[in-house]
Scaffold this active site. Sequence first.
Site, PDB file in Angstrom:
ATOM      1  N   HIS B  86      46.149  10.261  -5.747  1.00 31.36           N
ATOM      2  CA  HIS B  86      45.320   9.401  -6.589  1.00 31.36           C
ATOM      3  C   HIS B  86      45.948   9.120  -7.949  1.00 31.36           C
ATOM      4  CE1 HIS B  86      41.474  10.717  -4.233  1.00 31.36           C
ATOM      5  NE2 HIS B  86      42.354  10.052  -3.484  1.00 31.36           N
ATOM      6  N   ILE B  93      45.302   6.970 -13.200  1.00 36.00           N
ATOM      7  CA  ILE B  93      44.562   7.884 -12.336  1.00 36.00           C
ATOM      8  C   ILE B  93      43.429   7.121 -11.670  1.00 36.00           C
ATOM      9  CG2 ILE B  93      43.276  10.057 -12.231  1.00 36.00           C
ATOM     10  CD1 ILE B  93      44.462  10.597 -15.094  1.00 36.00           C
ATOM     11  N   CYS B  94      43.301   7.272 -10.375  1.00 38.26           N
ATOM     12  CA  CYS B  94      42.208   6.634  -9.669  1.00 38.26           C
ATOM     13  C   CYS B  94      41.064   7.637  -9.578  1.00 38.26           C
ATOM     14  CB  CYS B  94      42.678   6.195  -8.278  1.00 38.26           C
ATOM     15  SG  CYS B  94      41.356   5.540  -7.266  1.00 38.26           S
ATOM     16  N   LEU B  95      40.143   7.569 -10.545  1.00 39.22           N
ATOM     17  CA  LEU B  95      39.051   8.540 -10.606  1.00 39.22           C
ATOM     18  C   LEU B  95      37.805   7.777 -11.043  1.00 39.22           C
ATOM     19  CD1 LEU B  95      38.307  11.584 -10.504  1.00 39.22           C
ATOM     20  CD2 LEU B  95      38.926  11.724 -12.911  1.00 39.22           C
TER      21      LEU B  95
END
Lengths: 391, 154
Positions: B86, B93-95
């Site tokens: 991620h 950041i893929c959050l």
Amino acid sequence: MSANVMDDELGLLFKYPLMTITRENRNVVLVQGKMFVNTKDIYLKIAQIFFQGQYRYELIKMQNVSPVLAVQEVHAVLKKNPPSILIMLDQIYDVVRTRAIVERQLLPADGRSDIYQDVLHEISEFLQFYTLVKVQIDQKSNLLHIEHADVRGQEHSVAIAFFYSTEKYNEILFKISSCDLPIKESTKSHSTSLIELFDKLLADIEQLEPYIQLMNSIDASATVVDPIPVTKRLPYRRIYISDTISVLVVINPLDVYERPEIKFLGPPGQVEKHNSLLNENLAKWSCSKNILESILNLIGYEHFPAIDTPTIQEDIIKETRTCSICLTEKCPSQDVLPDITCDKENCVAWYHKFCLYSYLEASGARRVFEELVDLCPNCSNPISCPVIEIY
Amino acid sequence: MSAMSPSERRLQKELMSLIKDPPPGVTVDAEQAEQNLLQWTIFMEGASGTLYEGERFQLQFKFSNKYPFDSPEVTFVGSNIPVHPHIYSNGHICLSILTDDWSPALSVQSVCLSIVSMLSSCKEKQRPHDNAFYVKTCSKNPKKTKWWYHDDSV
């Protein structure tokens, strides 16, 4: 140009303190208020109207001037377009005064516009004598607020009223209307001289110096229950002893070494016990020692008891009552504790109305009648917040 | 000191609690943050027993004056960007809590905890499958990316 305006404003303030100038709109300026002519206040209301690059004056109202002739005289002055408002008022003043149109008569003692000139004069003389922390004139209630620092740097405030004497014409009287110290009755009587009055007050303050110190030390070391807020104007202190008992100490402000009057207050049984102890100690009273210590000896304590505060409990409340948005208990914009939660029972988040509303509004929450409805930022359960005004 | 804005007051408060009581493996560059409350650098250590044990990462937090109504901009910076399904190689950041699921009840501390747990639960070190394409085309600000969240398990 600007210098002229300033001169005008100052001149107006000095000569016609009760005249006000207000701009109604782009073209109209209103000059209105009282003018003191020949021992009498006349009322004037004049409009200065700008029209096609020129201005002219128009009389709207004039009161207390007789006969009607005067009105025509004033109209004649205005027709000539005086070069400034101050000059215009000067000319009106001259007309009214020299033609003796105003009936010469004694006026009731109040409501005279020249009282401020007299008072200002007296004050400017007065100010040359003393260095004061603050002086303020309250025109509405004819009061002079003075803050004075004594030799120890303690500040005292006093309000002095000024008014015309009813017995003697043109005499201003000054009288202390309130003071934060228990000054003598004789100092409270009125005086024709502000300086004289203040001298008496200063003498009083000097005499009260031991009293001021004693009260300071009592207020610093004891839990005072009454008066609240503490004031040195009142020469007594009711002091916390326990949850049920308090002791009233009355001090003679002019002689702190005199044994103070002491009275225990509370349930009869406990008062009895304290009283018997007090009676034993009465004989031991000595004025040579530290007064505060002597008072403590009298009531049988080494120091004044402090209130037991349940500190641990308070902490729990504080911790749970932090707003989850601004992370404080009381945010500076709002002096309240967080008071909103969501519907979910075990969600721990609290919010200030102000913080939650700001967030819900910014995030485009749905409005239902007088409430914004959305999801709790903490647990995503429904939450609602009353609509409030944010300025 | 001049009056602080509500967001600065909150950041000051968060900074204090992060200095005093940081989550394990997390340290904040207090000096830098104190100078500019709107940009923090946070150091993060890979938790022991995970794929990142012994590694040190550097996170950059940027706050707008709408914080906490507006989410912080969080990216990995520095020489060591964690290799994670991620996390893109440019540090993005893929959050979800960093964009769509942000809430003002979250904080720097909770974001750090989320990232620590995201790293800790990783089973295989690899870049996202669209890494090469994303890094070439993305905006500098990860918040401008329309994220298409991957599965929640990692």
